[in-house]
Design a protein around this motif. Sequence first.
Motif, PDB file in Angstrom:
ATOM      1  N   PHE A 136       0.830  -1.205   0.000  1.00 55.10           N
ATOM      2  CA  PHE A 136       0.000   0.000   0.000  1.00 55.10           C
ATOM      3  C   PHE A 136       0.864   1.254   0.000  1.00 55.10           C
ATOM      4  N   ARG A 137       0.436   2.266  -0.769  1.00 57.79           N
ATOM      5  CA  ARG A 137       1.181   3.520  -0.797  1.00 57.79           C
ATOM      6  C   ARG A 137       0.270   4.691  -0.426  1.00 57.79           C
ATOM      7  N   CYS A 138       0.864   5.670   0.204  1.00 58.21           N
ATOM      8  CA  CYS A 138       0.170   6.915   0.544  1.00 58.21           C
ATOM      9  C   CYS A 138       0.002   7.733  -0.730  1.00 58.21           C
ATOM     10  N   LEU A 139      -1.217   8.171  -0.998  1.00 58.51           N
ATOM     11  CA  LEU A 139      -1.480   8.916  -2.222  1.00 58.51           C
ATOM     12  C   LEU A 139      -1.141  10.402  -2.112  1.00 58.51           C
ATOM     13  N   VAL A 140      -0.747  10.845  -0.930  1.00 58.65           N
ATOM     14  CA  VAL A 140      -0.323  12.240  -0.772  1.00 58.65           C
ATOM     15  C   VAL A 140       1.079  12.432  -1.328  1.00 58.65           C
ATOM     16  N   ASP A 141       1.981  11.516  -0.971  1.00 57.79           N
ATOM     17  CA  ASP A 141       3.369  11.655  -1.418  1.00 57.79           C
ATOM     18  C   ASP A 141       3.889  10.429  -2.170  1.00 57.79           C
ATOM     19  N   ASN A 142       2.983   9.458  -2.421  1.00 63.67           N
ATOM     20  CA  ASN A 142       3.324   8.244  -3.177  1.00 63.67           C
ATOM     21  C   ASN A 142       4.397   7.387  -2.506  1.00 63.67           C
ATOM     22  N   GLU A 143       4.521   7.527  -1.193  1.00 66.66           N
ATOM     23  CA  GLU A 143       5.450   6.701  -0.421  1.00 66.66           C
ATOM     24  C   GLU A 143       4.701   5.495   0.165  1.00 66.66           C
ATOM     25  N   PRO A 144       5.353   4.346   0.256  1.00 61.61           N
ATOM     26  CA  PRO A 144       4.711   3.203   0.918  1.00 61.61           C
ATOM     27  C   PRO A 144       4.439   3.522   2.384  1.00 61.61           C
TER      28      PRO A 144
ATOM     29  N   ASP B 211       4.610   2.772   6.202  1.00 55.67           N
ATOM     30  CA  ASP B 211       5.681   2.015   6.851  1.00 55.67           C
ATOM     31  C   ASP B 211       5.343   1.484   8.228  1.00 55.67           C
ATOM     32  N   HIS B 212       4.210   1.912   8.823  1.00 54.19           N
ATOM     33  CA  HIS B 212       3.801   1.286  10.080  1.00 54.19           C
ATOM     34  C   HIS B 212       2.322   1.543  10.342  1.00 54.19           C
ATOM     35  N   ILE B 213       1.782   0.798  11.304  1.00 51.59           N
ATOM     36  CA  ILE B 213       0.378   0.907  11.688  1.00 51.59           C
ATOM     37  C   ILE B 213       0.297   1.223  13.173  1.00 51.59           C
ATOM     38  N   VAL B 214      -0.555   2.173  13.517  1.00 47.81           N
ATOM     39  CA  VAL B 214      -0.830   2.498  14.914  1.00 47.81           C
ATOM     40  C   VAL B 214      -2.309   2.239  15.149  1.00 47.81           C
ATOM     41  N   GLY B 215      -2.609   1.210  15.937  1.00 47.97           N
ATOM     42  CA  GLY B 215      -4.003   0.854  16.155  1.00 47.97           C
ATOM     43  C   GLY B 215      -4.654   0.417  14.858  1.00 47.97           C
ATOM     44  N   HIS B 216      -5.643   1.190  14.382  1.00 50.92           N
ATOM     45  CA  HIS B 216      -6.334   0.897  13.125  1.00 50.92           C
ATOM     46  C   HIS B 216      -5.924   1.879  12.032  1.00 50.92           C
ATOM     47  N   THR B 217      -4.773   2.509  12.186  1.00 51.78           N
ATOM     48  CA  THR B 217      -4.374   3.595  11.296  1.00 51.78           C
ATOM     49  C   THR B 217      -3.047   3.302  10.604  1.00 51.78           C
ATOM     50  N   LEU B 218      -3.028   3.433   9.255  1.00 55.35           N
ATOM     51  CA  LEU B 218      -1.796   3.333   8.493  1.00 55.35           C
ATOM     52  C   LEU B 218      -1.087   4.683   8.541  1.00 55.35           C
ATOM     53  N   VAL B 219       0.227   4.648   8.667  1.00 54.32           N
ATOM     54  CA  VAL B 219       1.013   5.878   8.746  1.00 54.32           C
ATOM     55  C   VAL B 219       2.187   5.775   7.761  1.00 54.32           C
ATOM     56  N   CYS B 220       2.372   6.831   6.964  1.00 54.44           N
ATOM     57  CA  CYS B 220       3.489   6.842   6.013  1.00 54.44           C
ATOM     58  C   CYS B 220       4.697   7.549   6.642  1.00 54.44           C
ATOM     59  N   PRO B 221       5.864   7.486   6.002  1.00 46.17           N
ATOM     60  CA  PRO B 221       7.059   8.096   6.596  1.00 46.17           C
ATOM     61  C   PRO B 221       6.931   9.589   6.872  1.00 46.17           C
ATOM     62  N   HIS B 222       6.024  10.273   6.160  1.00 48.33           N
ATOM     63  CA  HIS B 222       5.847  11.713   6.355  1.00 48.33           C
ATOM     64  C   HIS B 222       4.686  12.033   7.298  1.00 48.33           C
ATOM     65  N   GLY B 223       4.147  10.990   7.923  1.00 51.45           N
ATOM     66  CA  GLY B 223       3.118  11.204   8.934  1.00 51.45           C
ATOM     67  C   GLY B 223       1.697  11.266   8.420  1.00 51.45           C
ATOM     68  N   HIS B 224       1.473  11.056   7.124  1.00 50.58           N
ATOM     69  CA  HIS B 224       0.099  11.014   6.622  1.00 50.58           C
ATOM     70  C   HIS B 224      -0.583   9.738   7.102  1.00 50.58           C
ATOM     71  N   ARG B 225      -1.840   9.865   7.500  1.00 53.99           N
ATOM     72  CA  ARG B 225      -2.535   8.767   8.166  1.00 53.99           C
ATOM     73  C   ARG B 225      -3.803   8.385   7.409  1.00 53.99           C
ATOM     74  N   LEU B 226      -4.134   7.102   7.464  1.00 56.30           N
ATOM     75  CA  LEU B 226      -5.353   6.588   6.828  1.00 56.30           C
ATOM     76  C   LEU B 226      -5.948   5.512   7.722  1.00 56.30           C
ATOM     77  N   ASP B 227      -7.220   5.680   8.081  1.00 56.72           N
ATOM     78  CA  ASP B 227      -7.872   4.770   9.022  1.00 56.72           C
ATOM     79  C   ASP B 227      -8.615   3.639   8.307  1.00 56.72           C
ATOM     80  N   LEU B 228      -8.524   2.443   8.833  1.00 56.68           N
ATOM     81  CA  LEU B 228      -9.427   1.370   8.418  1.00 56.68           C
ATOM     82  C   LEU B 228     -10.798   1.631   9.037  1.00 56.68           C
ATOM     83  N   ASN B 229     -11.856   1.327   8.291  1.00 52.87           N
ATOM     84  CA  ASN B 229     -13.195   1.512   8.839  1.00 52.87           C
ATOM     85  C   ASN B 229     -13.671   0.243   9.547  1.00 52.87           C
ATOM     86  N   LYS B 230     -14.868   0.306  10.109  1.00 51.34           N
ATOM     87  CA  LYS B 230     -15.378  -0.817  10.902  1.00 51.34           C
ATOM     88  C   LYS B 230     -15.583  -2.077  10.065  1.00 51.34           C
ATOM     89  N   LYS B 231     -15.732  -1.896   8.760  1.00 50.67           N
ATOM     90  CA  LYS B 231     -15.917  -3.044   7.878  1.00 50.67           C
ATOM     91  C   LYS B 231     -14.591  -3.691   7.489  1.00 50.67           C
TER      92      LYS B 231
END
Length: 282
Positions: free
Chosen positions: A18-26, A28-48
């Motif tokens: 998976f890559r972050c669409l803000v900066d096109n970087e993969p 690199d880690h997950i915090v709880g239910h949230t994907l985080v890229c090297p530049h700190g952009h975050r994306l949450d998984l939903n309940k589904k």
Amino acid sequence: MKKIDKGVQFVTQNLKMFRCLVDNEPYDHIVGHTLVCPHGHRLDLNKKGSLYFLNKAVNTEYDDNMLASRRKVLTAGLFDGIVQAVYEELPQQPQRILDVGTGEGTPLKRLLDLRQQHDVAIGFDISKAGVNLATQLDSEAFFAVADLANLPFTDASFDSVVEFFSPSAYEEFKRVLAPGGTLVKIVPASGYLHELREILYPVDSPKHTYQNDKVVQRFMENYPTATQREITYTWEIPSDLYVDLLHMTPLHWGARPETQIIAENMALKQVTVNVVVMTYQN
């Protein structure tokens, strides 16, 4: 296991895809239910247990009723011969599979059921309603809402890309398909559901017949070494699913309301499935 936890487990195991669409970087880690890229952009998984990669909601013609009809008809087996054809084109060893325009997800589920491999499979669609329905399937596949033209996946991250009647973005396919990978695209041929087409549209309508020449030509221009084969079979329509069959196809949407009513009262017994299977080996 809750769907969101199952989603986190899948993404954790396959985070590099998976890559972050803000900066096109993969990511690199997950915090709880949230994907985080090297530049700190975050994306949450939903309940589904799925991911939503679009910046804004998109209106599509695939509403809840149409998708529900599609689920019923595909579960009853309309696409089984098509899924079998795709199965025959893919390598037998475990694959990282991307299903383009997955809709409500049944074809991908059927494909994985046939393969019985330890595949890593992701289905995506621009329709949030379709993906929400796909997450209800008993499947190991992961589903996401994403744009075909800007895929949220890293370069060379898939061994196989499959398309069941979906539009294409060939530059993106070339980017995400790994060296030695396989691309399989299914397009309707002239006989596909011709019984419905002939009922819904008069002889002088351009929609009374269908030709796939332009779609096939564009594919072959992008993949000159690709192979083609035509698949044709007759599907017996369960009597309680005839109206659902009408409602699941875009053919129904463009017909006159009075013609739709006439068609719904005709109760066809069988319909023709006629497609072209185009396969490219990278």
